[in-house]
Design a protein around this motif. Structure first.
Motif, PDB file in Angstrom:
ATOM      1  N   ARG A  12       0.879  -1.047   0.116  1.00 19.97           N
ATOM      2  CA  ARG A  12       0.005  -0.010  -0.199  1.00 19.97           C
ATOM      3  C   ARG A  12       1.033   1.000   0.057  1.00 19.97           C
ATOM      4  O   ARG A  12       2.007   1.138   0.525  1.00 19.97           O
ATOM      5  CB  ARG A  12      -0.787   0.175   1.311  1.00 19.97           C
ATOM      6  CG  ARG A  12      -1.956  -1.162   1.383  1.00 19.97           C
ATOM      7  CD  ARG A  12      -2.968  -1.085   0.582  1.00 19.97           C
ATOM      8  NE  ARG A  12      -3.824  -2.136   0.578  1.00 19.97           N
ATOM      9  CZ  ARG A  12      -4.316  -3.012  -0.450  1.00 19.97           C
ATOM     10  NH1 ARG A  12      -4.122  -2.777  -1.532  1.00 19.97           N
ATOM     11  NH2 ARG A  12      -5.163  -3.778  -0.112  1.00 19.97           N
ATOM     12  N   GLU A  16      -2.695   5.527   0.476  1.00 18.92           N
ATOM     13  CA  GLU A  16      -3.743   4.638   0.674  1.00 18.92           C
ATOM     14  C   GLU A  16      -3.980   4.314   2.263  1.00 18.92           C
ATOM     15  O   GLU A  16      -4.972   4.478   2.853  1.00 18.92           O
ATOM     16  CB  GLU A  16      -3.463   3.382  -0.102  1.00 18.92           C
ATOM     17  CG  GLU A  16      -3.786   3.588  -1.498  1.00 18.92           C
ATOM     18  CD  GLU A  16      -3.310   2.444  -2.285  1.00 18.92           C
ATOM     19  OE1 GLU A  16      -3.914   1.901  -3.162  1.00 18.92           O
ATOM     20  OE2 GLU A  16      -2.059   1.900  -1.953  1.00 18.92           O
ATOM     21  N   ALA A  17      -2.733   4.449   2.790  1.00 21.74           N
ATOM     22  CA  ALA A  17      -2.806   4.304   4.355  1.00 21.74           C
ATOM     23  C   ALA A  17      -3.394   5.279   4.887  1.00 21.74           C
ATOM     24  O   ALA A  17      -4.233   4.964   5.892  1.00 21.74           O
ATOM     25  CB  ALA A  17      -1.299   3.780   4.679  1.00 21.74           C
ATOM     26  N   GLY A  19      -5.556   7.440   3.848  1.00 22.43           N
ATOM     27  CA  GLY A  19      -7.085   7.290   3.382  1.00 22.43           C
ATOM     28  C   GLY A  19      -7.540   6.356   4.512  1.00 22.43           C
ATOM     29  O   GLY A  19      -8.877   6.658   4.846  1.00 22.43           O
ATOM     30  N   TYR A  20      -7.188   5.268   4.625  1.00 28.78           N
ATOM     31  CA  TYR A  20      -7.923   4.277   5.470  1.00 28.78           C
ATOM     32  C   TYR A  20      -7.726   4.695   6.882  1.00 28.78           C
ATOM     33  O   TYR A  20      -8.845   4.500   7.380  1.00 28.78           O
ATOM     34  CB  TYR A  20      -6.869   2.926   5.408  1.00 28.78           C
ATOM     35  CG  TYR A  20      -7.331   1.902   6.207  1.00 28.78           C
ATOM     36  CD1 TYR A  20      -8.456   1.099   6.023  1.00 28.78           C
ATOM     37  CD2 TYR A  20      -6.661   1.528   7.526  1.00 28.78           C
ATOM     38  CE1 TYR A  20      -8.943   0.096   6.783  1.00 28.78           C
ATOM     39  CE2 TYR A  20      -7.199   0.523   8.429  1.00 28.78           C
ATOM     40  CZ  TYR A  20      -8.422  -0.404   7.992  1.00 28.78           C
ATOM     41  OH  TYR A  20      -8.788  -1.149   8.867  1.00 28.78           O
ATOM     42  N   ILE A  21      -6.844   5.401   7.279  1.00 31.97           N
ATOM     43  CA  ILE A  21      -6.841   5.779   8.704  1.00 31.97           C
ATOM     44  C   ILE A  21      -7.961   6.926   8.870  1.00 31.97           C
ATOM     45  O   ILE A  21      -8.785   6.956   9.628  1.00 31.97           O
ATOM     46  CB  ILE A  21      -5.515   6.568   9.045  1.00 31.97           C
ATOM     47  CG1 ILE A  21      -4.500   5.307   9.135  1.00 31.97           C
ATOM     48  CG2 ILE A  21      -5.452   7.283  10.332  1.00 31.97           C
ATOM     49  CD1 ILE A  21      -3.066   5.654   9.434  1.00 31.97           C
ATOM     50  N   ILE A  23     -10.739   7.016   7.264  1.00 34.66           N
ATOM     51  CA  ILE A  23     -11.987   6.623   7.172  1.00 34.66           C
ATOM     52  C   ILE A  23     -12.594   6.068   8.568  1.00 34.66           C
ATOM     53  O   ILE A  23     -13.503   6.213   9.003  1.00 34.66           O
ATOM     54  CB  ILE A  23     -12.166   5.688   6.032  1.00 34.66           C
ATOM     55  CG1 ILE A  23     -12.237   6.221   4.791  1.00 34.66           C
ATOM     56  CG2 ILE A  23     -13.196   4.668   6.039  1.00 34.66           C
ATOM     57  CD1 ILE A  23     -12.095   5.371   3.394  1.00 34.66           C
ATOM     58  N   MET A  24     -11.287   5.342   9.210  1.00 32.72           N
ATOM     59  CA  MET A  24     -11.537   4.719  10.455  1.00 32.72           C
ATOM     60  C   MET A  24     -11.768   5.875  11.501  1.00 32.72           C
ATOM     61  O   MET A  24     -12.609   5.625  12.250  1.00 32.72           O
ATOM     62  CB  MET A  24     -10.167   3.908  10.738  1.00 32.72           C
ATOM     63  CG  MET A  24     -10.171   2.719  10.027  1.00 32.72           C
ATOM     64  SD  MET A  24     -11.621   1.665   9.809  1.00 32.72           S
ATOM     65  CE  MET A  24     -11.885   1.029  11.558  1.00 32.72           C
TER      66      MET A  24
END
Length: 192
Positions: A12, A16-17, A19-21, A23-24
């Motif tokens: 990743r 991307e990392a 973005g994931y964080i 969202i969480m």
């Protein structure tokens, strides 16, 4: 000569990392907001119930008395009656003030022997507005005679109280919200 073999990495990227964080974090914030909203509604319902329970206990306790001259928190404490979370327990000492679920003081007493009062202090604005706008049903234990929010009085049109006021019960929500603009508010209900 050395042979170097290059292979594609499958991982990743930093974006991307992140973005994931993000969202969480948004999901966690939303869940926390829902829990906090539910807790706020529970506490509002609970403070309303505390008021109604305390009013009924006082009314029932003094129903055979000729007047309300003996209404004291210490009496309810000593007799072990009243909402357990509002009335101090004998173990802690009956000389303490009561507390409502919002953390403020609860005081009870009598005005002139004919009426008694319940006073809730340190109420947040929205809780003050909600409690001040309550609809009072006649013959529900003892009846509301008049109400005071931060020094502003509401009474029934044909009330025999000598309080002068421009505000009549049932209280208009806009007037109550204006009276409850402080950070910590005080409401006193007077019942006959």
């Amino acid at each position: 000569m050395r042979n170097q073999v290059y292979s594609n990495q499958s991982g990743r990227t930093m974006l991307e990392a992140l973005g994931y964080i993000m969202i969480m974090i948004m999901v966690t914030f939303t869940a926390a907001s829902l829990v906090n909203s539910g807790l706020g509604k529970f506490r509002m319902s609970r403070v309303h119930q505390e008021l109604m329970d305390l009013k009924k206990v006082i009314s029932q306790r003094y129903v055979a008395a000729t007047d309300y001259s003996g209404v004291k928190m210490a009496t309810l404490c000593e007799e072990g009656i009243g909402p357990a979370n509002v009335v101090p327990s004998k173990k802690k000492g009956c000389n303490q003030k009561g507390r409502h679920i919002m953390g403020g003081d609860v005081e009870i007493g009598n005005d002139d022997g004919k009426t008694f009062f319940i006073k809730f202090s340190d109420l947040p604005s929205m809780v003050c507005a909600e409690l001040g706008s309550m609809v009072w049903v006649i013959n529900d234990g003892s009846d509301l005679d008049w109400m005071d929010i931060n020094g502003i009085t509401w009474k029934w049109e044909f009330s025999d109280t000598e309080r002068s006021t421009n505000h009549l019960l049932p209280a208009k929500t806009a007037d109550v919200m204006k009276a409850c603009e402080k950070k910590q508010n005080v409401i006193t209900w007077h019942f006959n």
